[in-house]
Design a protein around this motif. Structure first.
Motif, PDB file in Angstrom:
ATOM      1  N   VAL A  29       0.920  -1.091   0.079  1.00 28.71           N
ATOM      2  CA  VAL A  29      -0.176   0.082   0.138  1.00 28.71           C
ATOM      3  C   VAL A  29       0.998   1.152  -0.022  1.00 28.71           C
ATOM      4  O   VAL A  29       1.783   1.400   0.805  1.00 28.71           O
ATOM      5  CB  VAL A  29      -0.962   0.042   1.420  1.00 28.71           C
ATOM      6  N   ARG A  30       0.646   2.193  -0.794  1.00 29.06           N
ATOM      7  CA  ARG A  30       1.329   3.219  -0.925  1.00 29.06           C
ATOM      8  C   ARG A  30       0.946   4.366  -0.371  1.00 29.06           C
ATOM      9  O   ARG A  30      -0.263   4.630  -0.025  1.00 29.06           O
ATOM     10  CB  ARG A  30       1.508   3.756  -2.385  1.00 29.06           C
ATOM     11  N   ALA A  31       1.546   5.422   0.313  1.00 28.15           N
ATOM     12  CA  ALA A  31       1.279   6.473   1.194  1.00 28.15           C
ATOM     13  C   ALA A  31       0.442   7.501   0.032  1.00 28.15           C
ATOM     14  O   ALA A  31       1.005   7.596  -0.884  1.00 28.15           O
ATOM     15  CB  ALA A  31       2.287   6.989   1.932  1.00 28.15           C
ATOM     16  N   ILE A  32      -0.260   8.375   0.405  1.00 29.21           N
ATOM     17  CA  ILE A  32      -0.874   9.221   0.092  1.00 29.21           C
ATOM     18  C   ILE A  32       0.282  10.416  -0.272  1.00 29.21           C
ATOM     19  O   ILE A  32       0.897  10.836   0.769  1.00 29.21           O
ATOM     20  CB  ILE A  32      -2.071   9.828   0.515  1.00 29.21           C
ATOM     21  N   TRP A  33       0.448  10.987  -1.242  1.00 30.96           N
ATOM     22  CA  TRP A  33       1.283  12.037  -1.518  1.00 30.96           C
ATOM     23  C   TRP A  33       0.904  13.200  -1.845  1.00 30.96           C
ATOM     24  O   TRP A  33      -0.177  13.206  -2.878  1.00 30.96           O
ATOM     25  CB  TRP A  33       2.590  11.489  -2.410  1.00 30.96           C
TER      26      TRP A  33
ATOM     27  N   VAL B  91      -0.376  12.857   4.232  1.00 29.60           N
ATOM     28  CA  VAL B  91      -1.552  13.186   5.039  1.00 29.60           C
ATOM     29  C   VAL B  91      -1.525  12.602   6.529  1.00 29.60           C
ATOM     30  O   VAL B  91      -1.807  11.443   6.572  1.00 29.60           O
ATOM     31  CB  VAL B  91      -2.820  13.031   4.352  1.00 29.60           C
ATOM     32  N   PRO B  92      -1.129  13.284   7.321  1.00 27.32           N
ATOM     33  CA  PRO B  92      -0.941  12.530   8.541  1.00 27.32           C
ATOM     34  C   PRO B  92      -2.411  12.163   9.215  1.00 27.32           C
ATOM     35  O   PRO B  92      -3.347  13.001   9.022  1.00 27.32           O
ATOM     36  CB  PRO B  92      -0.404  13.895   9.569  1.00 27.32           C
ATOM     37  N   VAL B  93      -2.339  11.228   9.931  1.00 25.06           N
ATOM     38  CA  VAL B  93      -3.593  10.624  10.659  1.00 25.06           C
ATOM     39  C   VAL B  93      -3.745  11.236  11.816  1.00 25.06           C
ATOM     40  O   VAL B  93      -3.165  10.828  12.834  1.00 25.06           O
ATOM     41  CB  VAL B  93      -3.447   9.187  10.560  1.00 25.06           C
TER      42      VAL B  93
ATOM     43  N   ARG C 168      -8.417   7.247  10.925  1.00 27.99           N
ATOM     44  CA  ARG C 168      -9.404   6.824   9.653  1.00 27.99           C
ATOM     45  C   ARG C 168     -10.887   7.113  10.057  1.00 27.99           C
ATOM     46  O   ARG C 168     -11.099   6.461  11.234  1.00 27.99           O
ATOM     47  CB  ARG C 168      -9.008   5.614   9.288  1.00 27.99           C
TER      48      ARG C 168
ATOM     49  N   GLN D  85      -2.692   3.736  16.754  1.00 25.59           N
ATOM     50  CA  GLN D  85      -3.230   4.244  15.406  1.00 25.59           C
ATOM     51  C   GLN D  85      -4.394   3.523  14.949  1.00 25.59           C
ATOM     52  O   GLN D  85      -5.199   3.979  13.744  1.00 25.59           O
ATOM     53  CB  GLN D  85      -2.223   3.682  14.288  1.00 25.59           C
TER      54      GLN D  85
ATOM     55  N   GLN E 230       7.209  10.526  -4.018  1.00 26.81           N
ATOM     56  CA  GLN E 230       5.868   9.544  -4.077  1.00 26.81           C
ATOM     57  C   GLN E 230       6.429   8.242  -3.798  1.00 26.81           C
ATOM     58  O   GLN E 230       5.561   7.398  -3.362  1.00 26.81           O
ATOM     59  CB  GLN E 230       5.077  10.169  -5.019  1.00 26.81           C
ATOM     60  N   GLN E 231       7.240   7.746  -4.542  1.00 26.89           N
ATOM     61  CA  GLN E 231       8.034   6.587  -4.957  1.00 26.89           C
ATOM     62  C   GLN E 231       8.482   5.949  -3.674  1.00 26.89           C
ATOM     63  O   GLN E 231       8.412   4.658  -3.190  1.00 26.89           O
ATOM     64  CB  GLN E 231       8.645   6.187  -5.967  1.00 26.89           C
TER      65      GLN E 231
ATOM     66  N   TYR F  78       8.470   7.456  -0.493  1.00 26.20           N
ATOM     67  CA  TYR F  78       7.861   7.542   0.703  1.00 26.20           C
ATOM     68  C   TYR F  78       7.210   6.368   1.533  1.00 26.20           C
ATOM     69  O   TYR F  78       5.743   6.312   1.335  1.00 26.20           O
ATOM     70  CB  TYR F  78       6.951   8.885   0.837  1.00 26.20           C
TER      71      TYR F  78
ATOM     72  N   SER G 255       1.305   7.976  12.159  1.00 29.78           N
ATOM     73  CA  SER G 255       0.914   7.413  10.670  1.00 29.78           C
ATOM     74  C   SER G 255       0.425   8.285   9.796  1.00 29.78           C
ATOM     75  O   SER G 255      -0.023   9.447  10.182  1.00 29.78           O
ATOM     76  CB  SER G 255      -0.056   6.380  11.226  1.00 29.78           C
ATOM     77  N   VAL G 256       0.345   8.031   8.441  1.00 30.24           N
ATOM     78  CA  VAL G 256      -0.165   8.583   7.458  1.00 30.24           C
ATOM     79  C   VAL G 256      -1.199   7.928   6.807  1.00 30.24           C
ATOM     80  O   VAL G 256      -1.109   6.715   6.632  1.00 30.24           O
ATOM     81  CB  VAL G 256       0.943   9.238   6.519  1.00 30.24           C
ATOM     82  N   TYR G 257      -1.928   8.465   5.854  1.00 31.29           N
ATOM     83  CA  TYR G 257      -2.947   7.711   5.119  1.00 31.29           C
ATOM     84  C   TYR G 257      -2.204   7.245   4.274  1.00 31.29           C
ATOM     85  O   TYR G 257      -1.522   7.965   3.274  1.00 31.29           O
ATOM     86  CB  TYR G 257      -4.112   8.640   4.592  1.00 31.29           C
ATOM     87  N   GLY G 258      -2.604   5.790   3.566  1.00 30.22           N
ATOM     88  CA  GLY G 258      -2.222   5.360   2.450  1.00 30.22           C
ATOM     89  C   GLY G 258      -3.412   5.189   1.491  1.00 30.22           C
ATOM     90  O   GLY G 258      -4.583   5.761   1.743  1.00 30.22           O
ATOM     91  N   GLU G 259      -3.059   4.618   0.509  1.00 28.91           N
ATOM     92  CA  GLU G 259      -4.098   4.262  -0.628  1.00 28.91           C
ATOM     93  C   GLU G 259      -5.256   3.439   0.166  1.00 28.91           C
ATOM     94  O   GLU G 259      -4.875   2.783   1.259  1.00 28.91           O
ATOM     95  CB  GLU G 259      -3.845   3.361  -1.660  1.00 28.91           C
ATOM     96  N   LYS G 260      -6.439   3.096  -0.418  1.00 30.81           N
ATOM     97  CA  LYS G 260      -7.545   2.328   0.170  1.00 30.81           C
ATOM     98  C   LYS G 260      -7.731   2.648   1.398  1.00 30.81           C
ATOM     99  O   LYS G 260      -8.093   1.726   2.515  1.00 30.81           O
ATOM    100  CB  LYS G 260      -7.124   1.136  -0.054  1.00 30.81           C
TER     101      LYS G 260
ATOM    102  N   LYS H 206      -6.080   2.857   4.145  1.00 32.76           N
ATOM    103  CA  LYS H 206      -5.108   2.175   4.888  1.00 32.76           C
ATOM    104  C   LYS H 206      -4.361   3.092   5.626  1.00 32.76           C
ATOM    105  O   LYS H 206      -4.081   4.383   5.004  1.00 32.76           O
ATOM    106  CB  LYS H 206      -4.399   1.323   4.335  1.00 32.76           C
ATOM    107  N   HIS H 207      -3.750   2.966   6.854  1.00 30.93           N
ATOM    108  CA  HIS H 207      -2.822   3.817   7.214  1.00 30.93           C
ATOM    109  C   HIS H 207      -1.445   3.142   7.341  1.00 30.93           C
ATOM    110  O   HIS H 207      -1.600   1.996   7.995  1.00 30.93           O
ATOM    111  CB  HIS H 207      -3.241   4.719   8.522  1.00 30.93           C
ATOM    112  N   LEU H 208      -0.345   3.999   7.247  1.00 30.12           N
ATOM    113  CA  LEU H 208       1.237   3.395   7.234  1.00 30.12           C
ATOM    114  C   LEU H 208       1.862   3.895   8.314  1.00 30.12           C
ATOM    115  O   LEU H 208       1.491   5.219   8.735  1.00 30.12           O
ATOM    116  CB  LEU H 208       1.683   3.749   5.886  1.00 30.12           C
ATOM    117  N   ARG H 209       2.684   3.238   8.846  1.00 29.40           N
ATOM    118  CA  ARG H 209       3.444   3.654  10.222  1.00 29.40           C
ATOM    119  C   ARG H 209       4.527   4.431   9.896  1.00 29.40           C
ATOM    120  O   ARG H 209       5.879   4.110   9.585  1.00 29.40           O
ATOM    121  CB  ARG H 209       3.840   2.425  10.982  1.00 29.40           C
ATOM    122  N   ILE H 210       4.208   5.576   9.472  1.00 30.28           N
ATOM    123  CA  ILE H 210       5.420   6.848   9.126  1.00 30.28           C
ATOM    124  C   ILE H 210       5.147   8.109   9.879  1.00 30.28           C
ATOM    125  O   ILE H 210       3.874   8.502   9.923  1.00 30.28           O
ATOM    126  CB  ILE H 210       5.374   7.145   7.542  1.00 30.28           C
TER     127      ILE H 210
END
Lengths: 784, 542
Positions: A511-515, A518-520, A524, A645, B67-68, B70, B152-157, B159-163
């Motif tokens: 899954v790629r992060a939105i670029w 966007v901090p959560v 969600r 989270q 974008q790639q 991150y 965390s940040v939003y990912g696609e779909k 989901k959220h990612l631990r960044i």
């Protein structure tokens, strides 16, 4: 060959999901039971759990009474109304498939279950291992005997009598695990079927008897009784040494008897240093050998009719007796054990139960000693004490009733046992005292689902307590049942597995992060707007529990976490801290995941529901119960792992819930209302309007305060002071029908709800801002 | 469990022992600190430089990726590299950084790694639980101080990612840029922030440490701009800010130091508690807001000093159990034997209060309490806290401490406005108010009865209740319970009567250390405190 050592927890695990547990003991520690044994008993199907103790043991156990949580709530504990010693150590566990019987010498204490050298024997029956009929009958007669203790011997009517009936009924349906073979090599003996000594299946020609016991009542009377039944027998005696310096047998006298071959100390290889509290007898004849594992000491009282005892006797290989009875020569102490005398006051046997409005009290005192005068009644719950004085009690019969409100400022106990103490003067002017736990009738006799739901609600409102996940599901299941009879727990296992599988899948999936990132911040936004008769009464009880004002229950605000890992004071190592942190995060995650999935499902039901005459009146209470539960779980999860989270912001949940009740419920373009549906389009009307318009159902004022809190919070969070003022007022007007401003108490109640369930610490709104908003949106204020 | 072929012996199935706070008293103290006094820090967030580095990492990651790139994996790689290097950098003082003192909380220094190698948690034998960003370390404070925005940040779909992401305000930016500038001067900087894996040598670490990877470097005045930004976050001006308590506590400390320099943090606590400086002079506070916060501190210390004798009584209880006592009566007799002075001069707890009050006794408890509060400060011989009381005189010391506490508490419980703090915890956790009433109701009881009630109600029952309430299915917190022969220690209690008397650290030292890093305060020898060069940056309206 060593004698096997078994953790008694395995017995409780063997009978999975028991419906009934009965335990008997002489002495007991209920703190031990609650903290060490009870956690090993799965409670999802548990309908009754009863502990019966001797009066002396029960009275001692009351020392722990005010500290207990589950006595009278999850399990019932009673003193057996028996004049002699009630001494059996029997545990019976019954599920819908299995019966487990554990019988031995150990009391329900740390010493009896773990520390001492004790022997237990165990029998498990199911369809693959059916019980011989005589064994099954013995089990039934044991339960029947317990019941008869109360019915025959006293006027006391504890709640457990009702539970015994359930056990007996359920046992009677166990015909499929009985076989008719008359194999009598194993027998369960107990005093309810007569004197123990008469029931021994041993032969008169028995040539040797092995006796290992800690108590002989200071005489050889018990040995003489064995001798009477087995006149040819010679004895090997293994008395225990008490506290390293005392013995309960006249050693010299016994050792000099011509029929005594040996007096020695029993060798128990793996428990050399521990007190030998075991009671084990071996009987050796030419043609058969028996081993008797029992609670019975070698005393007249135990073998005769004075005590109640129990044991399992097995026919064994003669070599086995050599294994169990190995003696070593020791110098026995000369001091004889002394028995303590009873206390100063005469005792009163009492049983008490809470029927909702008050205490039903009964005593076994004969009517000649009644009524009691100058009565002091004390209730002890945790650190709190309530006391009343009454001129008389049991004025006309051995039963009486005391309303709860007789106790000034009494608040319903939440997660604690209630101990009742009574001091009075009897009709013969003698001082008397007694005490007992108050059994919660509803909790003890209701079905497991309801019990679990109540437990969960109590756990949710208490600081520092994590609700059990299955209890959590019970609340949602109850809600579902009320709305449409569907049970959530049915598919729990499969769905839980699916959940975990899904998680793995998520991790594997790239899954790629939105670029740009966007901090959560509020995490969600879950799609919660999907929508969910005695049960209703329970639902009301749960709501009452959840909305008990904060100041009445000292609930801890959730901003500070009662975790133990904050550095400094603790003595824990870094590794322990890590373990705790990991565990807390895991707990928070699983707890929230469970609540979230159940909540979604119920939300879905509410989103799709078409109210009718049967369910319309249930919708508000059920919806609010579910909402409060979910918010309480959210708070708990946040307490456990504030940085997790997984936990959505309170505001997100609030808005979704408000929408669920106040917005139109669109079923999608492809939805076609079935024939006979009240709704003709895919746009279902808002539930709030529909209930009011079609069924004239207005929300109860207590629940309306919860809804007002929600509306005010949303207004505060999302809109400025002036924006959407009318809209918020309209919403408030739909739930707050009272044509008056909110009283100060009602405002405080809303504030309590807000702080307890909703107010996020990071929202940055003050209490005064909330109350101002609340005042501004209530109908009366709007008119002014 | 298979059906056994004959009688069997039992085996231990009790859970491992664990836990702290066996009387459940700590929670209220923690809440008082967390809500009003020093919110959002904890006792390990002791270095401003570590806050800086924790801010810089997510800030930098966002700037070196696209974008790639991150991704969670890349973030984890760089985070681990920085954290392992940080642990190494703090291992020993380096030539250049030694002037700034050592880093106080050296996160990760127990890791084991042999250089040169790639700096990963795996290579260092570490886990994410002792990461800088872990909940028990700097994680929550970084977010509360608005240095980290999210973990965390939003990912696609959806989901959220631990960044981890840094906040985007100018203050955070200045702090992160400051760190970045410092580290940029190192030869390994590009590899240090590069996405490809890379080996690092001891000299790389040394160089990085000297340029800021050792957090103590940021105590240098050349970073004063960043200090200012940090100070704005540490000490917010807005009373509605959840962290405002840090500001008022700082102002209180400065206020006291302006009245008497060279106080230790312990003296500061006792001055706030008693309202008396070590010299015996009353503390002068004019600002009404500070007066209120001084009261909050006093109530917090009242709770701390309530807990101390009770925890000591728990030790007494355990000591008696250890020596073979098996009932409350036996425990009582044991201590009356060990501390015979307890019943020699006084018959009731009320007598002990009178005896402790000495010249303050004026015929009634309330009047006596007022005199006590006006004259007995932290340095007074009769002050109600005795630090190390284990030993034969423990019970005697505890009773004396309780009597002094009772007098001090009398002045608070009769004042309006403190109901929340006074009743915090209710009966479950023996709130100040509940405990005061408990003592008050027993003033006239014979001392034996009074002590028996303490052992029975406040120790035995309270401990069992707390242990059962906090039972989590993982660890056994019960230290004693009823056994066949009476009260006995549980099998899982391996340290009966061996624990130190617990005392909850209140984060004041942490705050003081952070303030000294940015020179608002100065810590001298023996922990004596002085106004720092930048003390005037705080408001002086006191």
């Amino acid at each position: 060959m060593l004698i096997e050592r078994v953790k008694l927890s395995e017995f409780f695990a063997e009978v999975k999901k028991p419906e009934h547990i009965i335990g008997t003991t002489f002495s007991l520690s209920l703190a031990f039971f609650e903290s060490v044994v009870l956690p090993h008993i799965t409670r999802s199907k548990l309908r009754s759990c009863i502990i019966i103790a001797d009066r002396v043991g029960y009275e001692r156990a009351l020392l722990e009474g005010p500290a207990l949580k589950a006595a009278g709530q999850i399990y019932s504990v009673v003193a057996a109304p028996w004049k002699g010693a009630f001494h059996p150590k029997v545990w019976l566990s019954v599920s819908d498939e299995k019966i487990g019987l554990l019988v031995g010498s150990g009391n329900l204490t740390q010493a009896g279950f773990i520390e001492n050298a004790e022997y237990f024997d165990c029998l498990i029956f199911d369809k693959d291992h059916p019980a011989p009929k005589h064994l099954f009958d013995s089990i039934c007669s044991f339960v029947g005997g317990l019941t008869q203790l109360w019915l025959k011997e006293s006027e006391l009517r504890p709640v457990c009598l009702e539970l015994f009936n359930k056990v007996e009924t359920d046992l009677s349906s166990f015909q499929h695990v009985i076989h008719t073979e008359q194999n009598t090599d194993i027998r369960f003996l107990h005093s309810f079927s007569g004197n123990l000594i008469e029931q021994l299946p041993t032969s008169e020609t028995c040539k040797r008897i092995y006796v290992a016991a800690p108590f002989f009542a200071g005489s050889s009377g018990g040995i003489d009784q064995l001798k009477q039944k087995h006149p040819e027998a010679r004895f090997r005696i293994y008395p225990a040494i008490h506290a390293g310096r005392k013995i309960d047998l006249p050693i010299q006298q016994v050792a000099s008897r011509p029929d005594v071959e040996e007096v020695a100390s029993l060798v128990v290889e793996s428990k050399k240093k521990d007190f030998k509290h075991l009671k084990l007898y071996g009987f050796e004849s030419e043609d058969e050998s028996w081993l008797f594992c029992t609670s019975a000491n070698c005393t007249k009282a135990a073998w005769g009719s004075q005590n109640i005892e129990a044991g399992i006797i097995r026919k064994v290989d003669p070599d086995l007796l050599d294994l169990y009875f190995q003696g070593e020569k020791v110098k026995f102490p000369e001091h004889q054990l002394e028995y303590e005398s009873e206390g100063q006051h005469a005792k009163i046997d009492l049983v008490a139960s809470d029927n909702g409005t008050g205490i039903e009290l009964s005593t076994s005192l004969p009517t000649a000693l009644l009524p009691l005068k100058d009565v002091t009644l004390r209730l002890r719950v945790a650190s709190d004490l309530w006391e009343i004085r009454l001129p008389t009690l049991f004025a006309s019969t051995a039963r009486d009733f005391i309303r709860w409100d007789a106790f000034k400022s009494w608040t319903e106990p939440r997660n604690f046992a209630v101990l009742l103490e009574l001091c009075a003067t009897d009709n013969h002017a003698d001082k008397r005292a007694g005490a007992c736990f108050i059994d919660n009738q509803v909790l003890l006799t209701s079905d497991p689902l309801h019990k679990s739901a109540v437990r969960c609600a109590l756990d949710l409102i208490e600081g520092g307590v994590i609700p059990n996940l299955s209890n959590l599901s019970a609340i949602y299941s109850l809600a579902t049942n009320i709305l449409n009879g569907e049970s959530l727990t049915k598919s729990r296992l499969s769905s839980a597995k699916k959940d975990s599988d899904d998680d793995d899948a998520v991790q594997k999936e790239e899954v790629r992060a939105i670029w740009p990132p966007v901090p959560v911040v509020h995490e969600r936004h879950q799609g919660l707007s999907l929508s969910g008769n005695g049960q209703l009464q329970l639902c009301q009880k749960l709501i009452e529990t959840l909305i008990t004002p904060t100041h009445k229950r000292n609930s801890m605000k959730h901003t500070v976490v009662d975790t133990e890992y904050e550095n400094g004071e603790d003595e824990e190592s870094e590794a322990e801290k890590q373990r705790r942190t990991e565990r807390d995060e895991r707990l928070a995650k699983s707890m929230w995941r469970r609540a979230e999935s159940d909540y979604k499902r119920l939300s879905r039901i509410l989103y799709e529901i078409v109210p009718n005459q049967d369910n319309a009146q249930n919708i508000w209470p059920v919806a609010i119960m579910v909402f409060l539960t979910t918010m309480a779980v959210r708070r708990k999860a946040e307490e456990l792992a504030s940085a997790s989270q997984q936990i959505p912001a309170a505001g997100t949940l609030v808005t979704d819930f408000r929408r669920l009740l106040f917005n139109k419920r669109n079923q999608g373009r492809n939805f076609v209302p079935p024939q006979g549906y009240r709704y003709r389009t895919e746009d279902f009307p808002p539930l709030c309007d529909d209930l009011q318009r079609e069924f004239r159902i207005a929300i109860h004022e207590d629940l309306a305060l919860v809804m007002l809190t929600i509306i005010a919070d949303e207004k505060l969070r999302l809109y400025s002071q002036s924006d959407f003022q009318v809209m918020s007022q309209n919403r408030a007007g739909k739930v707050w029908k009272a044509q008056r401003t909110l009283s100060e108490t009602e405002i405080q109640t809303c504030l309590d709800y807000w702080k307890e369930f909703i107010g996020d610490t990071n929202q940055g709104f003050s209490e005064s801002e909330f109350t101002e908003t609340l005042k501004r949106i209530t109908p009366q204020e709007a008119q002014t | 469990m298979k059906e056994t072929s004959g009688p069997f012996l039992t085996d231990n199935f009790s859970m491992r022992g664990g836990g702290i706070d066996f009387l459940g008293l700590r929670y209220v103290s923690l809440r008082m600190v967390g809500e009003n006094l020093i919110p959002e820090l904890n006792n390990v967030t002791r270095d401003v430089g570590t806050f800086f580095l924790g801010t810089w990492l997510p800030w930098k990651f966002e700037r070196i990726t696209n974008q790639q790139t991150y991704t969670e994996e890349n973030f984890q790689q760089i985070q681990e590299r920085m954290e392992v290097a940080l642990g190494l950098a703090m291992h020993e003082p380096h030539e250049v950084t030694k002037d700034y003192g050592t880093t106080r909380n050296r996160v990760g220094v127990t890791q084991k790694i042999t250089l040169p190698t790639q700096l990963t948690f795996k290579n260092a034998g570490r886990t994410k639980q002792n990461s800088l960003y872990a909940p028990a370390i700097y994680g929550p404070s970084l977010r509360a101080l608005h240095l980290v925005k999210s973990y965390s940040v939003y990912g696609e779909k959806q989901k959220h990612l631990r960044i981890t992401t840094a906040c985007d305000d100018s203050g955070t930016d200045v702090i992160a840029q400051t760190v970045d500038r410092a580290l940029k001067a190192t030869s390994s900087y590009d590899r240090f922030i590069g996405l490809p894996p890379s080996n690092f040598t001891t000299s790389d670490i040394k160089e990085l440490a000297e340029h800021g990877l050792d957090p103590s470097v940021f105590r240098s005045e050349e970073f004063a701009d960043a200090w200012l930004c940090f100070q704005e976050k540490l000490l917010p001006d807005n009373p509605n800010d959840p962290g405002y308590g840090r500001t008022t506590t700082t102002r209180l400390v400065l206020c006291l130091l302006r009245q008497q320099e060279g106080l230790t943090s312990k003296q500061i606590r006792n001055s706030l508690y008693t309202g008396l400086l070590p010299t015996g002079e009353p503390v002068r506070i004019i600002d009404q807001e500070l007066v209120t916060y001084r009261d909050y501190w006093a109530l917090f210390m009242l709770r701390q000093y309530q807990r101390h004798p009770l925890e000591t009584f728990l030790w007494c209880f355990e000591m008696a159990l250890k020596d073979g006592c098996r009932s409350i009566d036996a425990i009582l007799e044991y201590w009356l034997d060990r501390s015979p002075e307890v019943t020699l001069a006084c018959e009731t707890f009320g007598d002990i209060i009178k005896s402790t009050a000495g010249s303050c006794w004026s015929g009634d408890f309330k009047g006596c309490a007022e005199k006590w509060s006006k004259s007995v400060g932290g340095e007074h011989d009769d002050f109600e806290y005795v630090e190390d009381v284990k030993g034969d005189a423990a019970a005697q010391h505890c009773l004396r401490m309780l009597s002094g506490w009772f007098l001090r508490a009398t002045t608070f419980v009769h004042q309006k406005g403190f109901e929340t703090q006074i009743e915090m915890g209710g009966s479950d956790r023996m709130s100040i108010g509940w405990f005061y009433r408990w003592l008050d109701g027993r003033k006239q009881l014979p001392l034996r009865t009074f002590l028996k009630d303490i052992f029975s109600d406040l120790i035995f029952s309270q401990h069992i209740r707390v242990a059962l309430s906090r039972f989590d299915g993982q660890a056994q917190r019960l230290r004693f319970l009823l056994a066949d022969e009476g009260i006995a220690p549980t099998l899982s209690t391996k340290d009966l009567a061996k624990r130190d008397i617990p005392y909850m650290p209140d984060r004041l030292d942490t705050l003081i250390e952070l303030l000294s890093d940015i020179q608002v305060l100065q810590i001298g020898k023996e922990g004596k405190l002085y106004l720092g060069k930048r003390a005037d940056s705080m408001s002086q309206s006191e």
